[in-house]
Design an enzyme around this catalytic site. Sequence first.
Site, PDB file in Angstrom:
ATOM      1  N   CYS A 156       0.834  -1.212   0.000  1.00 25.90           N
ATOM      2  CA  CYS A 156       0.000   0.000   0.000  1.00 25.90           C
ATOM      3  C   CYS A 156       0.869   1.263   0.000  1.00 25.90           C
ATOM      4  CB  CYS A 156      -0.981  -0.032   1.168  1.00 25.90           C
ATOM      5  SG  CYS A 156      -2.363   1.113   0.977  1.00 25.90           S
ATOM      6  N   HIS A 170      -3.803  -5.340  -0.204  1.00 29.16           N
ATOM      7  CA  HIS A 170      -3.527  -5.868   1.134  1.00 29.16           C
ATOM      8  C   HIS A 170      -3.612  -7.391   1.139  1.00 29.16           C
ATOM      9  CE1 HIS A 170      -3.414  -2.279   3.825  1.00 29.16           C
ATOM     10  NE2 HIS A 170      -3.928  -1.725   2.733  1.00 29.16           N
ATOM     11  N   GLU A 212      -2.764  -9.448   3.359  1.00 32.28           N
ATOM     12  CA  GLU A 212      -3.047 -10.017   4.686  1.00 32.28           C
ATOM     13  C   GLU A 212      -4.531 -10.032   5.020  1.00 32.28           C
ATOM     14  OE1 GLU A 212      -4.051  -5.985   5.450  1.00 32.28           O
ATOM     15  OE2 GLU A 212      -2.417  -6.819   4.252  1.00 32.28           O
TER      16      GLU A 212
END
Length: 391
Positions: free
Chosen positions: A276, A360, A362
């Site tokens: 990001c 992202h 995760e």
Amino acid sequence: MQNAAPARPTACLALADGTIFYGRGFGATGKAVAELCFNTAMTGYQEIMTDPSYAGQIVTFTFPHVGNVGTNPDDDETAEPAAAGLVVKWDPTEPSNWRAAQDLEGWLASRGRIGIGGVDTRRLTRAIRQQGSPHAALAHDPEGNFDIAALVAEARGFPGLVGLDLAKEVSTRQSYRWDEMRWAWPAGYARLEAPKHRVVAIDYGAKRNILRSLASAGCDVTVLPATATAEDVLAHEPDGVFLSNGPGDPAATGVYAVPAIRDLVEKTELPLFGICLGHQMLALALGARTVKMNHGHHGANHPVKDMETGKVEITSMNHGFTVDSQTLPVGVKETHVSLFDGSNCGIRIEGRPVYSVQYHPEASPGPMDSYYLFERFAAAMAERKGAAVAG
């Protein structure tokens, strides 16, 4: 039979162009002024509200049922919410989930964040898509007293995110260690007992689940503030360096972050991985530019194509700026692109384990589509250490 008088609105959302939305306020009372964005995720509202990348923003949820599963301490991405407020279609209901420890209204009130329900979020989302993310003032008054002219003036007076460095505001103030791994049934969060790699994570607004994913990949993580220099990083003798997500204008954060990253890239052979804002910081350090998007990418259903394998990943995104792929220098390859608008979603230095992605990995949107990025990072560190031993 006489109809009951309509309830008086207890919340008001005022846009800088003078558009007004009324609704029912919940959570904290008071006022918040910020940029307004929308998020298309159907789940994860607590994680979204506590994602530091949302600092300086009010979030409109396009999914109408927000609050149904309540809140719980395990799902916070940081200690306190970063988003300034939230806008929903339907008022939150009583939670119905075995993990719920508190309802959304009480959670917001205890953390000083404002919510407004009863808003036509489809109309609001269309306006954001067509006109760009507006500046807005959100007010909650149980008595329903609003100075509309003053709210519009405050929305117009908001400086915006362009040129605004928010990473310093959400970053840790001092270094700390992290060894908690991803949540797993039935034990929950476990601790990493046998780390394989030492990683320094530079915190521009890091989410806990990113740090957990690094730990689950075998990394003993030391987190440093956003202002850390290359010397600060190297003093910990890391096997690899991670650049975290975060809020604000990457060019503003880059004033102090880019020199440190450039030193790490040019003066070491360490594997480096960014997510990001960390992706944007790496791109700036390599000579590219970033630009403000019309309404950004915010949601858990964004298709991204891996240009090297042809695989399509369903990803979670939260960014209002993007790397201009036309400015990537020779030797830096574009690895991922958005299938929504073709914008850049990943880069790497050719021939080196230095790479980053805009999304992202995760956040489990796929749900496992993108975990390979953490495994790739660990493999690069293992390969480098193996080469050093062989040499």
